[in-house]
Design a protein around this motif. Structure first.
Motif, mmCIF file in Angstrom:
data_model
loop_
_atom_site.group_PDB
_atom_site.id
_atom_site.type_symbol
_atom_site.label_atom_id
_atom_site.label_comp_id
_atom_site.label_asym_id
_atom_site.label_seq_id
_atom_site.Cartn_x
_atom_site.Cartn_y
_atom_site.Cartn_z
ATOM 1 N N UNK A 31 29.967 35.453 37.221
ATOM 2 C CA UNK A 31 29.901 36.124 38.738
ATOM 3 C C UNK A 31 31.421 36.365 39.367
ATOM 4 N N UNK A 32 32.522 35.600 38.421
ATOM 5 C CA UNK A 32 33.638 36.753 37.931
ATOM 6 C C UNK A 32 33.871 37.537 38.137
ATOM 7 N N UNK A 38 33.471 44.551 41.151
ATOM 8 C CA UNK A 38 33.623 44.994 42.826
ATOM 9 C C UNK A 38 34.767 45.162 43.702
ATOM 10 N N UNK A 39 35.904 44.581 43.775
ATOM 11 C CA UNK A 39 37.094 44.616 44.211
ATOM 12 C C UNK A 39 37.676 45.978 44.042
ATOM 13 N N UNK A 44 39.951 50.920 43.881
ATOM 14 C CA UNK A 44 40.692 52.093 44.117
ATOM 15 C C UNK A 44 39.763 53.031 44.358
ATOM 16 N N UNK A 45 38.102 53.189 45.442
ATOM 17 C CA UNK A 45 38.024 53.985 46.346
ATOM 18 C C UNK A 45 39.384 53.694 47.323
#
Length: 51
Positions: A31-32, A38-39, A44-45
């Motif tokens: 999960x980490x 995701x972060x 980046x986006x």
């Protein structure tokens, strides 16, 4: 004989608890890792959009 069965049961319970703890830790690490990915992608986006 009862004593042997009791010892065996206790050992099996200990092994089961250890196994459960290992599985929980593996799930937590997974999960980490997903959260980090995701972060990272999100940041980046955001950085790319701000340019």
């Amino acid at each position: 004989m009862d004593n042997l069965e009791k010892q065996t049961t206790e050992k099996e319970e200990i092994i089961s608890k250890i196994y459960d703890e290992i599985e929980r830790e593996k799930e937590e690490k997974f999960v980490n890792l997903l959260v980090e990915i995701i972060v990272s992608i999100t940041l980046k986006q955001v950085y790319e959009e701000s340019d």
